[in-house]
Design a protein around this motif. Structure first.
Motif, PDB file in Angstrom:
ATOM      1  N   VAL A 166      -6.710 -14.717   1.105  1.00 20.49           N
ATOM      2  CA  VAL A 166      -8.061 -14.625   1.681  1.00 20.49           C
ATOM      3  C   VAL A 166      -8.155 -15.467   2.944  1.00 20.49           C
ATOM      4  O   VAL A 166      -8.670 -15.015   3.981  1.00 20.49           O
ATOM      5  CB  VAL A 166      -9.129 -15.061   0.656  1.00 20.49           C
ATOM      6  CG1 VAL A 166     -10.493 -15.209   1.331  1.00 20.49           C
ATOM      7  CG2 VAL A 166      -9.236 -14.066  -0.486  1.00 20.49           C
ATOM      8  N   LEU A 167      -7.657 -16.695   2.897  1.00 22.80           N
ATOM      9  CA  LEU A 167      -7.700 -17.576   4.071  1.00 22.80           C
ATOM     10  C   LEU A 167      -6.889 -16.991   5.225  1.00 22.80           C
ATOM     11  O   LEU A 167      -7.319 -17.065   6.392  1.00 22.80           O
ATOM     12  CB  LEU A 167      -7.180 -18.963   3.697  1.00 22.80           C
ATOM     13  CG  LEU A 167      -8.037 -19.781   2.721  1.00 22.80           C
ATOM     14  CD1 LEU A 167      -7.344 -21.082   2.354  1.00 22.80           C
ATOM     15  CD2 LEU A 167      -9.417 -20.069   3.296  1.00 22.80           C
ATOM     16  N   LYS A 168      -5.752 -16.389   4.934  1.00 21.68           N
ATOM     17  CA  LYS A 168      -4.917 -15.789   5.988  1.00 21.68           C
ATOM     18  C   LYS A 168      -5.623 -14.608   6.636  1.00 21.68           C
ATOM     19  O   LYS A 168      -5.575 -14.426   7.863  1.00 21.68           O
ATOM     20  CB  LYS A 168      -3.574 -15.347   5.402  1.00 21.68           C
ATOM     21  CG  LYS A 168      -2.609 -16.492   5.140  1.00 21.68           C
ATOM     22  CD  LYS A 168      -1.285 -15.963   4.610  1.00 21.68           C
ATOM     23  CE  LYS A 168      -0.301 -17.100   4.338  1.00 21.68           C
ATOM     24  NZ  LYS A 168       0.983 -16.590   3.796  1.00 21.68           N
ATOM     25  N   ASP A 169      -6.292 -13.784   5.807  1.00 17.01           N
ATOM     26  CA  ASP A 169      -6.978 -12.614   6.359  1.00 17.01           C
ATOM     27  C   ASP A 169      -8.198 -13.017   7.182  1.00 17.01           C
ATOM     28  O   ASP A 169      -8.465 -12.428   8.240  1.00 17.01           O
ATOM     29  CB  ASP A 169      -7.395 -11.675   5.226  1.00 17.01           C
ATOM     30  CG  ASP A 169      -6.221 -10.866   4.681  1.00 17.01           C
ATOM     31  OD1 ASP A 169      -5.081 -11.136   5.114  1.00 17.01           O
ATOM     32  OD2 ASP A 169      -6.436  -9.994   3.821  1.00 17.01           O
ATOM     33  N   ILE A 170      -8.946 -14.010   6.712  1.00 20.83           N
ATOM     34  CA  ILE A 170     -10.096 -14.489   7.490  1.00 20.83           C
ATOM     35  C   ILE A 170      -9.628 -15.117   8.799  1.00 20.83           C
ATOM     36  O   ILE A 170     -10.267 -14.963   9.846  1.00 20.83           O
ATOM     37  CB  ILE A 170     -10.926 -15.506   6.671  1.00 20.83           C
ATOM     38  CG1 ILE A 170     -11.496 -14.853   5.409  1.00 20.83           C
ATOM     39  CG2 ILE A 170     -12.066 -16.080   7.506  1.00 20.83           C
ATOM     40  CD1 ILE A 170     -12.498 -13.755   5.639  1.00 20.83           C
ATOM     41  N   TYR A 171      -8.487 -15.780   8.744  1.00 26.81           N
ATOM     42  CA  TYR A 171      -7.914 -16.364   9.964  1.00 26.81           C
ATOM     43  C   TYR A 171      -7.529 -15.264  10.958  1.00 26.81           C
ATOM     44  O   TYR A 171      -7.746 -15.395  12.167  1.00 26.81           O
ATOM     45  CB  TYR A 171      -6.698 -17.211   9.603  1.00 26.81           C
ATOM     46  CG  TYR A 171      -5.935 -17.750  10.786  1.00 26.81           C
ATOM     47  CD1 TYR A 171      -6.483 -18.701  11.638  1.00 26.81           C
ATOM     48  CD2 TYR A 171      -4.641 -17.297  11.070  1.00 26.81           C
ATOM     49  CE1 TYR A 171      -5.794 -19.190  12.728  1.00 26.81           C
ATOM     50  CE2 TYR A 171      -3.940 -17.782  12.159  1.00 26.81           C
ATOM     51  CZ  TYR A 171      -4.513 -18.722  12.991  1.00 26.81           C
ATOM     52  OH  TYR A 171      -3.826 -19.203  14.066  1.00 26.81           O
ATOM     53  N   ALA A 172      -6.969 -14.149  10.440  1.00 25.98           N
ATOM     54  CA  ALA A 172      -6.596 -13.027  11.303  1.00 25.98           C
ATOM     55  C   ALA A 172      -7.831 -12.393  11.956  1.00 25.98           C
ATOM     56  O   ALA A 172      -7.786 -11.951  13.109  1.00 25.98           O
ATOM     57  CB  ALA A 172      -5.827 -11.980  10.495  1.00 25.98           C
ATOM     58  N   VAL A 173      -8.951 -12.373  11.216  1.00 21.37           N
ATOM     59  CA  VAL A 173     -10.190 -11.816  11.759  1.00 21.37           C
ATOM     60  C   VAL A 173     -10.808 -12.759  12.785  1.00 21.37           C
ATOM     61  O   VAL A 173     -11.346 -12.325  13.814  1.00 21.37           O
ATOM     62  CB  VAL A 173     -11.184 -11.541  10.603  1.00 21.37           C
ATOM     63  CG1 VAL A 173     -12.571 -11.215  11.145  1.00 21.37           C
ATOM     64  CG2 VAL A 173     -10.685 -10.405   9.721  1.00 21.37           C
TER      65      VAL A 173
END
Length: 305
Positions: free
Chosen positions: A48-55
């Motif tokens: 989740v943290l990685k995907d939010i970081y990508a966004v």
């Protein structure tokens, strides 16, 4: 005294530029977010943290090491990281038996925690699981909030404000149609918050206005509110205060009618139209006979006795 609190005098030009960027400004920089992984984060929270970081990129900092801290009990570590990385937003992820798949989203004011809301992740679909084309990095999203509870409940109102702060991106002076290609949709219903992200596809429609289609892109989250730490009304009002330089100056003697027409009132002194300077033209010059007649008609000045 803390190392970050003491007065630092720059010794190099690079340090001077660095400190100048952190000085207070009339127009704030784009808010950066720090994404921190707790000491007991599992694979779901990490993804989740990685995907939010990508966004959120490039306005985000991802801390890959685990940090053993509890934001609702001790906020000093978050304030330390906020000063170090110059971030006013944060997302903290953790996992335990009592609160599984836990996310804490919050924001800072003057490097102190202003608002914090704890969210539980009940369902998660990552960017990798949806095999569709993605938006380029740094794309400014369009934010849509559905649900009356976002306007009725105080906790949901603060959460809406917090999500807008977190995902809004940079302030732009103008927008082009092709740049509107990313949508973040938040729906609040039955005590849950559904976060969905879509890519906007512009299709041919046979006219100037294109046909719009939405294609799910990811990440997809089903969230539920657990705990909240909201600022008091006085502190929240202080954080919204704007400097005097940004307030528009009131224009006097200007009014508007119901149709939007602007009217201005001008105050002028009475003018002597005989002394008004007009354009000098040959045909308007006085003849010698007219000048002599004026001189004869003029009264002579009285001599001082």
């Amino acid at each position: 005294m803390d190392a970050l609190d003491r007065v630092v005098k720059p010794k190099t030009k690079r340090a001077k530029r660095f400190l100048k960027k952190r000085e207070p400004k009339l127009n704030e920089n784009t808010k950066n977010a720090m994404l921190i992984k707790g000491g007991n984060a599992n694979l779901t929270v990490t993804e989740v943290l990685k995907d939010i970081y990508a966004v959120k990129k490039p306005f985000a900092v991802l801390y890959k090491r685990k940090n053993i801290t509890r934001p609702f009990e001790d906020q000093t570590s978050l304030e330390f990281f906020s000063k170090k990385s110059d971030c006013s937003l944060f997302l903290f992820g953790s996992h335990n038996k009592k609160r599984p798949n836990n996310l804490i989203i919050g924001r800072m004011f003057d490097y102190h925690v202003l608002d914090m809301i704890e969210l539980g992740v009940e369902k998660f679909v990552s960017l990798k699981d949806i095999k569709n084309s993605k938006c380029p990095e740094g794309t400014k999203p369009m934010l849509i909030f559905a649900g009356d509870v976002f306007d009725v409940n105080e906790e949901y109102r603060r959460l809406k404000s917090l999500l807008i702060d977190f995902f809004r991106g940079p302030t732009v002076p103008s927008i082009r149609l092709a740049g509107l290609e990313y949508v973040l949709h938040f729906t609040a219903v039955d005590g849950k918050i559904y976060m969905r992200s879509y890519k906007v596809l512009l299709k041919k429609s046979g006219c100037k206005i294109p046909r719009i289609e939405l294609e799910e892109m990811g990440p997809s989250l089903d969230l539920v509110i657990r705990r909240t730490h909201l600022a008091s009304d006085d502190l929240y009002k202080l954080s919204l205060k704007q400097p005097k330089g940004l307030k528009p100056k009131k224009k006097k003697n200007i009014s508007h009618d119901v149709f939007g027409t602007t009217y201005g009132r001008i105050h002028m002194q009475k003018q002597d139209l005989s002394k008004l300077q007009t354009r000098k033209m040959k045909g308007l010059k006085k003849r010698p006979a007219e000048k002599s007649a004026e001189d004869v008609g003029a009264t002579p000045k009285k001599s001082k006795s």
